[in-house]
Motif scaffolding. Sequence first.
Motif, PDB file in Angstrom:
ATOM      1  N   SER A  38       0.890  -1.260   0.020  1.00 19.94           N
ATOM      2  CA  SER A  38      -0.071   0.051  -0.029  1.00 19.94           C
ATOM      3  C   SER A  38       0.866   1.278  -0.138  1.00 19.94           C
ATOM      4  O   SER A  38       1.713   1.446   0.871  1.00 19.94           O
ATOM      5  CB  SER A  38      -0.868   0.036   1.378  1.00 19.94           C
ATOM      6  N   PRO A  39       0.641   2.048  -1.115  1.00 18.18           N
ATOM      7  CA  PRO A  39       1.583   3.427  -1.120  1.00 18.18           C
ATOM      8  C   PRO A  39       0.714   4.308   0.023  1.00 18.18           C
ATOM      9  O   PRO A  39      -0.203   3.988   0.456  1.00 18.18           O
ATOM     10  CB  PRO A  39       1.305   3.923  -2.505  1.00 18.18           C
ATOM     11  N   PHE A  40       1.603   5.617  -0.013  1.00 18.61           N
ATOM     12  CA  PHE A  40       1.085   6.487   1.222  1.00 18.61           C
ATOM     13  C   PHE A  40      -0.392   6.656   1.116  1.00 18.61           C
ATOM     14  O   PHE A  40      -0.975   6.913   1.989  1.00 18.61           O
ATOM     15  CB  PHE A  40       1.937   7.725   1.195  1.00 18.61           C
ATOM     16  N   ASP A  41      -1.056   6.640  -0.230  1.00 13.27           N
ATOM     17  CA  ASP A  41      -2.261   7.465  -0.440  1.00 13.27           C
ATOM     18  C   ASP A  41      -3.219   6.227  -0.541  1.00 13.27           C
ATOM     19  O   ASP A  41      -4.414   6.491  -0.981  1.00 13.27           O
ATOM     20  CB  ASP A  41      -2.466   8.187  -1.504  1.00 13.27           C
ATOM     21  N   ARG A  42      -3.056   5.032  -0.169  1.00 14.35           N
ATOM     22  CA  ARG A  42      -4.037   3.781  -0.161  1.00 14.35           C
ATOM     23  C   ARG A  42      -4.107   2.924   1.007  1.00 14.35           C
ATOM     24  O   ARG A  42      -2.830   2.764   1.677  1.00 14.35           O
ATOM     25  CB  ARG A  42      -3.898   3.182  -1.469  1.00 14.35           C
ATOM     26  N   ILE A  43      -4.953   2.358   1.301  1.00 17.94           N
ATOM     27  CA  ILE A  43      -5.219   1.258   2.274  1.00 17.94           C
ATOM     28  C   ILE A  43      -6.030   0.177   1.709  1.00 17.94           C
ATOM     29  O   ILE A  43      -6.808   0.287   0.779  1.00 17.94           O
ATOM     30  CB  ILE A  43      -5.512   1.660   3.639  1.00 17.94           C
ATOM     31  N   PRO A  44      -5.892  -1.078   2.061  1.00 16.77           N
ATOM     32  CA  PRO A  44      -6.593  -2.287   1.442  1.00 16.77           C
ATOM     33  C   PRO A  44      -7.922  -2.087   1.934  1.00 16.77           C
ATOM     34  O   PRO A  44      -8.519  -2.300   3.026  1.00 16.77           O
ATOM     35  CB  PRO A  44      -5.853  -3.508   2.090  1.00 16.77           C
ATOM     36  N   VAL A  45      -8.811  -1.650   0.907  1.00 13.28           N
ATOM     37  CA  VAL A  45     -10.387  -1.834   0.946  1.00 13.28           C
ATOM     38  C   VAL A  45     -11.012  -2.405  -0.242  1.00 13.28           C
ATOM     39  O   VAL A  45     -10.221  -2.206  -1.356  1.00 13.28           O
ATOM     40  CB  VAL A  45     -10.841  -0.302   0.817  1.00 13.28           C
ATOM     41  N   PHE A  46     -11.790  -3.367  -0.049  1.00 13.21           N
ATOM     42  CA  PHE A  46     -12.061  -4.236  -1.068  1.00 13.21           C
ATOM     43  C   PHE A  46     -13.851  -4.315  -1.127  1.00 13.21           C
ATOM     44  O   PHE A  46     -14.272  -4.498  -0.071  1.00 13.21           O
ATOM     45  CB  PHE A  46     -11.524  -5.648  -1.213  1.00 13.21           C
ATOM     46  N   ALA A  47     -14.408  -4.539  -2.245  1.00  9.66           N
ATOM     47  CA  ALA A  47     -15.841  -4.491  -2.551  1.00  9.66           C
ATOM     48  C   ALA A  47     -15.961  -5.872  -2.739  1.00  9.66           C
ATOM     49  O   ALA A  47     -15.496  -6.419  -3.506  1.00  9.66           O
ATOM     50  CB  ALA A  47     -16.385  -3.548  -3.547  1.00  9.66           C
ATOM     51  N   LYS A  48     -17.123  -6.396  -2.137  1.00 10.14           N
ATOM     52  CA  LYS A  48     -17.441  -7.975  -2.308  1.00 10.14           C
ATOM     53  C   LYS A  48     -17.957  -7.882  -3.927  1.00 10.14           C
ATOM     54  O   LYS A  48     -18.344  -6.929  -4.391  1.00 10.14           O
ATOM     55  CB  LYS A  48     -18.241  -8.439  -1.487  1.00 10.14           C
ATOM     56  N   GLU A  49     -18.258  -9.188  -4.225  1.00  6.57           N
ATOM     57  CA  GLU A  49     -18.719  -9.344  -5.764  1.00  6.57           C
ATOM     58  C   GLU A  49     -20.316  -9.016  -5.682  1.00  6.57           C
ATOM     59  O   GLU A  49     -20.673  -9.190  -4.822  1.00  6.57           O
ATOM     60  CB  GLU A  49     -18.657 -10.880  -5.717  1.00  6.57           C
ATOM     61  N   GLY A  50     -20.451  -8.264  -6.586  1.00 10.06           N
ATOM     62  CA  GLY A  50     -21.827  -7.706  -6.698  1.00 10.06           C
ATOM     63  C   GLY A  50     -22.179  -6.405  -5.684  1.00 10.06           C
ATOM     64  O   GLY A  50     -23.332  -6.094  -5.678  1.00 10.06           O
ATOM     65  N   ALA A  51     -21.290  -5.807  -5.194  1.00 12.13           N
ATOM     66  CA  ALA A  51     -21.348  -4.938  -4.325  1.00 12.13           C
ATOM     67  C   ALA A  51     -22.033  -3.571  -4.916  1.00 12.13           C
ATOM     68  O   ALA A  51     -21.771  -3.299  -6.060  1.00 12.13           O
ATOM     69  CB  ALA A  51     -20.012  -4.561  -3.694  1.00 12.13           C
ATOM     70  N   ILE A  52     -22.710  -2.785  -4.101  1.00 13.10           N
ATOM     71  CA  ILE A  52     -23.249  -1.788  -4.611  1.00 13.10           C
ATOM     72  C   ILE A  52     -23.062  -0.509  -3.360  1.00 13.10           C
ATOM     73  O   ILE A  52     -23.471  -0.922  -2.361  1.00 13.10           O
ATOM     74  CB  ILE A  52     -24.928  -1.755  -4.716  1.00 13.10           C
ATOM     75  N   VAL A  53     -22.420   0.488  -3.664  1.00 14.15           N
ATOM     76  CA  VAL A  53     -21.923   1.414  -2.888  1.00 14.15           C
ATOM     77  C   VAL A  53     -22.497   2.756  -3.170  1.00 14.15           C
ATOM     78  O   VAL A  53     -22.023   3.656  -4.143  1.00 14.15           O
ATOM     79  CB  VAL A  53     -20.427   1.520  -2.648  1.00 14.15           C
ATOM     80  N   PRO A  54     -23.671   3.090  -2.603  1.00 10.77           N
ATOM     81  CA  PRO A  54     -24.018   4.742  -2.873  1.00 10.77           C
ATOM     82  C   PRO A  54     -23.164   5.567  -2.204  1.00 10.77           C
ATOM     83  O   PRO A  54     -22.769   5.404  -0.983  1.00 10.77           O
ATOM     84  CB  PRO A  54     -25.506   4.814  -2.070  1.00 10.77           C
TER      85      PRO A  54
END
Length: 217
Positions: A175-191
């Motif tokens: 992870s570079p300085f400007d990111r962290i591990p965040v993952f969307a699951k299969e079929g995810a919907i994020v408003p």
Amino acid sequence: WKSLKLQPWLPALATNVGYTWWSHDIGGHMFGKGDPELYVRWLQCGVFSPIDRLHSTKNGISKEPWLYGEEAEKIAADFMRLRHRLLPYLYTANVRTAEEGIPLCAPMYYGWDSPFAFDAKNEYTFGSELLVAPVVTKAKRDGSARTKVWFPKGMWTDFFTGEVYHGERLAVLKSPFDRIPVFAKEGAIVPMLAAREGNSQLFDALEVRVFKGDGEY
């Protein structure tokens, strides 16, 4: 750093006793030397936690982003804006907590009966759609930190880069300085709130991020 390593584990663990609205003193309540890397990593963790709160004792180190250099300030600002844009997602998750008792931050073993799920103390689900594994260690010489992530069964998409990972495996991610591990699951919907000036809390304009797969929200 020693204190930061405890933080991802605590909100998820607290759900076991019904305490789902947990707050960190982002950056440490007192002591410390104002390390930009530590500050940013703590703030990134806070964005994906129940309460995003920069706080310190009046005799401690200040937490304003502009005190940590231009690079840290920009990353901090971007992540705090992301937190604001996630308000529709956060609001929905908290309604589910109130009505169904489902926590915003949940330990991995709530969703998966696996020894790996019980061992993943640095990892948790964030609402119904996302998996988070905050960075809690210093970067290596190449400028990226290493984080061990366990992917449950299925397809997981990096929320920031779009890179796809297939589940039922452990991985050590950079992870570079400007990111962290965040993952969307299969079929995810994020408003999310649409990107715009100001700090509007009106849900009249939404941007919905949809990830490949069969899902509902």
